[in-house]
Design an enzyme around this catalytic site. Structure first.
Site, mmCIF file in Angstrom:
data_model
loop_
_atom_site.group_PDB
_atom_site.id
_atom_site.type_symbol
_atom_site.label_atom_id
_atom_site.label_comp_id
_atom_site.label_asym_id
_atom_site.label_seq_id
_atom_site.Cartn_x
_atom_site.Cartn_y
_atom_site.Cartn_z
ATOM 1 C CE1 TYR A 105 -2.920 1.278 7.432
ATOM 2 C CE2 TYR A 105 -2.573 1.209 9.604
ATOM 3 C CZ TYR A 105 -2.234 1.349 8.188
ATOM 4 O OH TYR A 105 -1.234 2.219 8.063
ATOM 5 C CG HIS B 154 -0.388 6.122 5.209
ATOM 6 N ND1 HIS B 154 -1.575 4.556 4.766
ATOM 7 C CD2 HIS B 154 -1.509 7.064 5.509
ATOM 8 C CE1 HIS B 154 -2.505 5.084 4.664
ATOM 9 N NE2 HIS B 154 -2.043 6.312 5.062
ATOM 10 C CG ASN C 7 5.380 -0.118 3.433
ATOM 11 O OD1 ASN C 7 5.455 0.805 4.753
ATOM 12 N ND2 ASN C 7 4.017 -0.126 2.517
ATOM 13 C CE LYS D 35 2.880 2.735 6.327
ATOM 14 N NZ LYS D 35 2.247 1.680 6.174
ATOM 15 C CD GLU E 234 -5.122 7.814 5.144
ATOM 16 O OE1 GLU E 234 -6.103 6.681 5.392
ATOM 17 O OE2 GLU E 234 -4.830 7.957 5.269
HETATM 18 P P1 CMP Z 1 0.049 1.360 3.491
HETATM 19 O O1 CMP Z 1 -0.726 1.301 2.465
HETATM 20 O O2 CMP Z 1 0.162 2.214 4.248
HETATM 21 O O3 CMP Z 1 -1.744 0.880 4.401
HETATM 22 C C1 CMP Z 1 -1.984 -0.393 4.183
HETATM 23 C C2 CMP Z 1 -0.722 -1.096 4.985
HETATM 24 O O4 CMP Z 1 -1.281 -2.711 5.311
HETATM 25 C C3 CMP Z 1 0.609 -0.709 3.554
HETATM 26 O O5 CMP Z 1 0.775 0.550 3.501
HETATM 27 C C4 CMP Z 1 1.198 -1.611 4.280
HETATM 28 O O6 CMP Z 1 2.345 -1.789 5.357
HETATM 29 C C5 CMP Z 1 0.226 -3.248 4.479
HETATM 30 N N1 CMP Z 1 -0.215 -5.091 3.934
HETATM 31 C C6 CMP Z 1 -0.227 -3.762 2.207
HETATM 32 N N2 CMP Z 1 0.135 -4.948 1.945
HETATM 33 C C7 CMP Z 1 0.881 -6.427 2.909
HETATM 34 C C8 CMP Z 1 1.266 -8.067 2.802
HETATM 35 N N3 CMP Z 1 0.480 -8.435 1.461
HETATM 36 N N4 CMP Z 1 1.355 -7.808 3.819
HETATM 37 C C9 CMP Z 1 1.037 -7.327 4.741
HETATM 38 N N5 CMP Z 1 1.335 -6.310 5.782
HETATM 39 C C10 CMP Z 1 0.884 -5.355 4.300
#
Ligand code: CMP
Length: 139
Positions: free
Chosen positions: A51, A117, A114, A11, A128
Site C-alpha cells: 500500500y 481488494h 471493505n 481481506k 500486485e
Molecule cells: P482498496 O481499494 O483495496 O485499497 C486501498 C484501501 O484503503 C481501501 O481498499 C480501503 O480498505 C482503505 N481506505 C480507503 N479509504 C479509506 C478511508 N477513508 N478510511 C480508511 N481506509 C480507507
C-alpha cells in the site's frame, strides 16, 4: 501480464466473518477464472510495501493494522476486461455507496474494512500479482 487479468485479496474482515466461500462463489458466477490463489498473512512490512502509494494518507496506519491482523486470500483472476469487470462486481470502496448485490454491499462493514481488494489498472494488477505470486504459481 495479460490485460485480461486482475488481482484480488479477500481481506481479514471477510475471512474472520466466514465469507471466503460466498465471495469465491460470486467471483466464479461472474465468469472469472482463478489463475493463482493462496491463503496467507501480510507482515507489517508486506502491507506497507503493498500500500506504499497510500503512505501519505491519514488512514495509512489503520489500513496496515487492518490488513495484517489476520489471514487473507490472494488471487489472480482472468476474464475479458478483468480490471473493470471486477471493480463492478465488488462495488464502491465505501460499502454505503456500493450498488446492491455487489460483494462490498453484501460483505463489507466500512470504507476501511471493505472485504475485498480489486486492482485499479492493468499495470497495478501486474505489479500486485507479482508481489504475491512467482511465475510458477500462476497457471
Ligand atoms: P482498496 O481499494 O483495496 O485499497 C486501498 C484501501 O484503503 C481501501 O481498499 C480501503 O480498505 C482503505 N481506505 C480507503 N479509504 C479509506 C478511508 N477513508 N478510511 C480508511 N481506509 C480507507
Amino acid at each position: 501480464m495479460h490485460t485480461n487479468r486482475t488481482f484480488t485479496m479477500i481481506k481479514p474482515d471477510a475471512v474472520e466473518n466466514g465469507h471466503i466461500g460466498a465471495i469465491l462463489e460470486k467471483i466464479n458466477a461472474a465468469g472469472f477464472t482463478i489463475k493463482a490463489m493462496k491463503f496467507t498473512q501480510l507482515s507489517q512490512r508486506d502491507a506497507e510495501a503493498f500500500y506504499a502509494v497510500h503512505k501519505e494518507r491519514p488512514f495509512f496506519g489503520e489500513l496496515v493494522e487492518f490488513m495484517t491482523r489476520g489471514p487473507i486470500v490472494a488471487a489472480v483472476l482472468e476474464k475479458e476486461n478483468a480490471v473493470a469487470e471486477f471493480r463492478t462486481l465488488i462495488g464502491a470502496t465505501n460499502p454505503e455507496e456500493a450498488a446492491e448485490g455487489t460483494i462490498r454491499k453484501l460483505y463489507a462493514s466500512s470504507v476501511g474494512e471493505n472485504a475485498v481488494h480489486g486492482s485499479d489498472s492493468d499495470e497495478n494488477a501486474a505489479i500486485e500479482a507479482a508481489f504475491h505470486f512467482s511465475g510458477r504459481e500462476i497457471f
